[in-house]
Design a protein around this motif. Structure first.
Motif, PDB file in Angstrom:
ATOM      1  N   ALA A 136       5.941   1.214   4.710  1.00  0.00           N
ATOM      2  CA  ALA A 136       6.816   0.703   3.654  1.00  0.00           C
ATOM      3  C   ALA A 136       6.211  -0.543   3.034  1.00  0.00           C
ATOM      4  CB  ALA A 136       8.201   0.383   4.230  1.00  0.00           C
ATOM      5  N   GLU A 137       6.726  -0.931   1.865  1.00  0.00           N
ATOM      6  CA  GLU A 137       6.213  -2.133   1.207  1.00  0.00           C
ATOM      7  C   GLU A 137       6.518  -3.389   2.012  1.00  0.00           C
ATOM      8  OE1 GLU A 137       5.875  -2.347  -3.231  1.00  0.00           O
ATOM      9  OE2 GLU A 137       7.545  -0.923  -3.109  1.00  0.00           O
ATOM     10  N   ASN A 138       7.605  -3.392   2.784  1.00  0.00           N
ATOM     11  CA  ASN A 138       7.927  -4.574   3.590  1.00  0.00           C
ATOM     12  C   ASN A 138       7.335  -4.507   4.986  1.00  0.00           C
ATOM     13  OD1 ASN A 138       9.938  -2.546   4.469  1.00  0.00           O
ATOM     14  ND2 ASN A 138      10.802  -4.238   5.662  1.00  0.00           N
ATOM     15  N   TYR A 139       6.663  -3.370   5.308  1.00  0.00           N
ATOM     16  CA  TYR A 139       6.094  -3.220   6.650  1.00  0.00           C
ATOM     17  C   TYR A 139       4.983  -2.187   6.601  1.00  0.00           C
ATOM     18  CZ  TYR A 139       5.585  -1.930  11.557  1.00  0.00           C
ATOM     19  OH  TYR A 139       5.063  -1.664  12.796  1.00  0.00           O
ATOM     20  N   CYS A 140       3.790  -2.576   7.051  1.00  0.00           N
ATOM     21  CA  CYS A 140       2.678  -1.631   7.195  1.00  0.00           C
ATOM     22  C   CYS A 140       2.297  -0.979   5.874  1.00  0.00           C
ATOM     23  CB  CYS A 140       3.022  -0.557   8.235  1.00  0.00           C
ATOM     24  SG  CYS A 140       1.643   0.546   8.651  1.00  0.00           S
ATOM     25  N   GLN A 141       1.757  -1.765   4.959  1.00  0.00           N
ATOM     26  CA  GLN A 141       1.294  -1.215   3.679  1.00  0.00           C
ATOM     27  C   GLN A 141      -0.067  -0.531   3.886  1.00  0.00           C
ATOM     28  OE1 GLN A 141       1.533  -3.906   0.296  1.00  0.00           O
ATOM     29  NE2 GLN A 141       3.164  -5.060   1.299  1.00  0.00           N
ATOM     30  N   ARG A 142      -0.065   0.471   4.725  1.00  0.00           N
ATOM     31  CA  ARG A 142      -1.320   1.139   5.063  1.00  0.00           C
ATOM     32  C   ARG A 142      -1.401   2.550   4.477  1.00  0.00           C
ATOM     33  NH1 ARG A 142      -0.518  -2.369   9.598  1.00  0.00           N
ATOM     34  NH2 ARG A 142      -2.377  -3.669   9.923  1.00  0.00           N
ATOM     35  N   TYR A 143      -0.640   2.790   3.418  1.00  0.00           N
ATOM     36  CA  TYR A 143      -0.739   4.061   2.698  1.00  0.00           C
ATOM     37  C   TYR A 143      -1.836   3.937   1.640  1.00  0.00           C
ATOM     38  CZ  TYR A 143       2.967   1.103   0.699  1.00  0.00           C
ATOM     39  OH  TYR A 143       3.716   0.027   0.265  1.00  0.00           O
ATOM     40  N   ARG A 144      -3.037   3.542   2.076  1.00  0.00           N
ATOM     41  CA  ARG A 144      -4.178   3.297   1.195  1.00  0.00           C
ATOM     42  C   ARG A 144      -5.456   3.807   1.865  1.00  0.00           C
ATOM     43  NH1 ARG A 144      -5.386  -1.387   1.731  1.00  0.00           N
ATOM     44  NH2 ARG A 144      -3.953  -1.891   3.434  1.00  0.00           N
ATOM     45  N   PRO A 145      -6.452   4.236   1.083  1.00  0.00           N
ATOM     46  CA  PRO A 145      -7.690   4.718   1.683  1.00  0.00           C
ATOM     47  C   PRO A 145      -8.380   3.702   2.585  1.00  0.00           C
ATOM     48  CG  PRO A 145      -7.590   5.386  -0.608  1.00  0.00           C
ATOM     49  CD  PRO A 145      -6.434   4.457  -0.383  1.00  0.00           C
ATOM     50  N   ALA A 146      -8.348   2.423   2.226  1.00  0.00           N
ATOM     51  CA  ALA A 146      -9.055   1.408   3.001  1.00  0.00           C
ATOM     52  C   ALA A 146      -8.354   1.060   4.307  1.00  0.00           C
ATOM     53  CB  ALA A 146      -9.231   0.133   2.171  1.00  0.00           C
ATOM     54  N   ALA A 147      -7.070   1.352   4.412  1.00  0.00           N
ATOM     55  CA  ALA A 147      -6.300   0.937   5.584  1.00  0.00           C
ATOM     56  C   ALA A 147      -6.792   1.639   6.833  1.00  0.00           C
ATOM     57  CB  ALA A 147      -4.822   1.220   5.360  1.00  0.00           C
ATOM     58  N   ARG A 148      -6.670   0.946   7.955  1.00  0.00           N
ATOM     59  CA  ARG A 148      -7.102   1.495   9.243  1.00  0.00           C
ATOM     60  C   ARG A 148      -6.229   0.888  10.327  1.00  0.00           C
ATOM     61  NH1 ARG A 148     -11.246  -1.836  11.651  1.00  0.00           N
ATOM     62  NH2 ARG A 148     -12.396   0.029  12.269  1.00  0.00           N
ATOM     63  N   HIS A 149      -6.133   1.591  11.448  1.00  0.00           N
ATOM     64  CA  HIS A 149      -5.271   1.101  12.516  1.00  0.00           C
ATOM     65  C   HIS A 149      -5.793   1.642  13.838  1.00  0.00           C
ATOM     66  CE1 HIS A 149      -1.616  -0.897  13.766  1.00  0.00           C
ATOM     67  NE2 HIS A 149      -1.270   0.133  14.503  1.00  0.00           N
ATOM     68  N   PRO A 150      -5.677   0.870  14.940  1.00  0.00           N
ATOM     69  CA  PRO A 150      -6.078   1.393  16.241  1.00  0.00           C
ATOM     70  C   PRO A 150      -4.959   2.203  16.876  1.00  0.00           C
ATOM     71  CG  PRO A 150      -5.410  -0.894  16.463  1.00  0.00           C
ATOM     72  CD  PRO A 150      -5.292  -0.557  15.005  1.00  0.00           C
ATOM     73  N   GLU A 151      -5.326   3.283  17.542  1.00  0.00           N
ATOM     74  CA  GLU A 151      -4.338   4.108  18.248  1.00  0.00           C
ATOM     75  C   GLU A 151      -4.922   4.540  19.583  1.00  0.00           C
ATOM     76  OE1 GLU A 151      -0.894   4.930  18.855  1.00  0.00           O
ATOM     77  OE2 GLU A 151      -1.045   5.032  16.661  1.00  0.00           O
ATOM     78  N   SER A 152      -4.163   4.308  20.662  1.00  0.00           N
ATOM     79  CA  SER A 152      -4.604   4.734  21.982  1.00  0.00           C
ATOM     80  C   SER A 152      -4.787   6.242  22.017  1.00  0.00           C
ATOM     81  CB  SER A 152      -3.585   4.317  23.039  1.00  0.00           C
ATOM     82  OG  SER A 152      -3.425   2.908  23.058  1.00  0.00           O
ATOM     83  N   ILE A 153      -5.842   6.700  22.673  1.00  0.00           N
ATOM     84  CA  ILE A 153      -6.149   8.127  22.632  1.00  0.00           C
ATOM     85  C   ILE A 153      -5.095   8.977  23.333  1.00  0.00           C
ATOM     86  CG2 ILE A 153      -8.627   7.747  22.392  1.00  0.00           C
ATOM     87  CD1 ILE A 153      -8.890   8.425  25.393  1.00  0.00           C
ATOM     88  N   ASP A 154      -4.226   8.339  24.130  1.00  0.00           N
ATOM     89  CA  ASP A 154      -3.157   9.099  24.782  1.00  0.00           C
ATOM     90  C   ASP A 154      -1.877   9.118  23.968  1.00  0.00           C
ATOM     91  OD1 ASP A 154      -2.516   6.430  25.116  1.00  0.00           O
ATOM     92  OD2 ASP A 154      -1.716   6.686  27.139  1.00  0.00           O
ATOM     93  N   SER A 155      -1.907   8.542  22.763  1.00  0.00           N
ATOM     94  CA  SER A 155      -0.694   8.470  21.937  1.00  0.00           C
ATOM     95  C   SER A 155      -0.411   9.806  21.264  1.00  0.00           C
ATOM     96  CB  SER A 155      -0.843   7.392  20.865  1.00  0.00           C
ATOM     97  OG  SER A 155      -0.842   6.106  21.424  1.00  0.00           O
ATOM     98  N   ALA A 156       0.843  10.208  21.321  1.00  0.00           N
ATOM     99  CA  ALA A 156       1.333  11.357  20.572  1.00  0.00           C
ATOM    100  C   ALA A 156       2.690  10.932  20.022  1.00  0.00           C
ATOM    101  CB  ALA A 156       1.465  12.585  21.464  1.00  0.00           C
ATOM    102  N   THR A 157       2.837  10.991  18.718  1.00  0.00           N
ATOM    103  CA  THR A 157       4.045  10.481  18.075  1.00  0.00           C
ATOM    104  C   THR A 157       4.486  11.435  16.966  1.00  0.00           C
ATOM    105  OG1 THR A 157       2.926   9.242  16.310  1.00  0.00           O
ATOM    106  CG2 THR A 157       3.148   8.136  18.445  1.00  0.00           C
TER     107      THR A 157
END
Length: 313
Positions: free
Chosen positions: A280-301
């Motif tokens: 969302a615009e008020n949280y995690c504006q990562r709906y963009r090509p440049a955005a990146r985030h770490p995720e644990s390999i055991d994560s399933a969501t």
């Protein structure tokens, strides 16, 4: 067993490769610096892998996802005995405002949640044409191997997401909703309590529900986060030098991918890309090509999926 009855490149696009500006200096620190990168030609799925496609894989191989296997207490210190049951994380919007620095305010572990019933064993079944979710890294990797493909690198994924546009914030330009038009499935309203659903979806949407980018690719922005094959590092592993430009760069090291804030649970992390319907615009504006985030390999969501690539020989 692998796919042998049809062309592996069906529903894929061959991208020409080339030079592009990777990263951004405008948003989050982990996206910096913006730098020039060279990518070789490759094929990529037009859309995220769907529940229908994943079911074909499961029927052919009998694969059990991580969410279907009881966790090993030795891997999770402090795990209570009653929690040693299969399940996974489900987005559960709170009724009242919660601090945005604590994702535990809107994520809950649901027993029986897995890819066929991503919201729990008593929730409806997953829809065929929606992206598969509740898949950990190994589950995505297993599908890719069965399909005779690979998971994309971070650089390949970002090159594809940009759709041939140079240094634009979104896959379609610099404006999130030009003339009020919703071009991706993301959160409208105050996350996590107010979802206005201006895009018509409270959760995932069918793949290809929004226009493709310039490379003919769907859902590169929003809907679900997507796994890449790169280990996470805070900055680029190959930022470039005065003499040469990185070609087909890869991410960080396995050893450097662990979360320093959770030393008691040393689970390595991969880079995920694209944002999701929860950005969302008020949280995690990562709906963009440049955005990146770490995720644990055991994560399933409920907001994490993937797509595959084939590299030219």
């Amino acid at each position: 067993m692998t796919i042998a009855t049809r062309d592996k490149t069906e529903d894929m696009r061959r991208l020409p490769g080339g030079t592009f500006s990777m990263g951004s200096d405008r948003f989050y620190p982990e996206e910096r610096p913006k730098r020039q990168v060279q990518i070789d030609p490759f094929w990529i799925d037009e859309a995220p892998v769907t529940n229908r496609q994943y079911e074909d894989f499961v029927r052919a191989t009998g694969h059990k996802t991580l969410a279907e296997i009881p966790p090993n207490p030795n891997d999770y210190p402090g795990l209570l005995p009653h929690m040693v049951r299969p399940g996974s994380l489900v987005f559960t919007p709170p009724r009242d405002p919660v601090p945005l620095d604590n994702p535990g305010g809107w994520w809950a572990f649901h027993f029986g949640a897995y890819w066929r019933r991503p919201y729990g064993r008593h929730a409806p079944k997953a829809l065929d044409d929606h992206p598969v979710v509740q898949v950990a890294y190994a589950d995505a990797e297993a599908y890719a191997r069965w399909a005779g493909k690979d998971l994309p690198t971070e650089a390949e994924w970002e090159f594809a997401a940009r759709g041939g546009l140079e240094a634009k914030e979104f896959s379609w330009g610099d404006e999130l909703a030009p003339d009020g038009q919703m071009l991706a499935n993301y959160w409208q309203g105050r996350f996590p309590t107010e979802n206005l659903q201006l895009d018509g979806w409270a959760r995932t949407s069918p793949v290809r529900a929004y226009p493709p980018n310039g490379y003919g690719l769907y859902d590169m922005i929003g809907n679900v986060w997507e796994w890449t094959s790169d280990w996470y590092a805070e900055g680029p592993a190959a930022p470039g030098s005065p003499c040469c430009m990185p070609t087909n760069p890869r991410g960080g090291s396995l050893e450097g991918s662990y979360d320093p804030q959770m030393p008691e649970i040393p689970i390595p992390r991969k880079v995920i890309k694209g944002g999701s319907h929860l950005c969302a615009e008020n949280y995690c504006q990562r709906y963009r090509p440049a955005a990146r985030h770490p995720e644990s390999i055991d994560s399933a969501t409920t907001h994490l999926g993937f797509r595959c690539v084939i590299r030219d020989e």
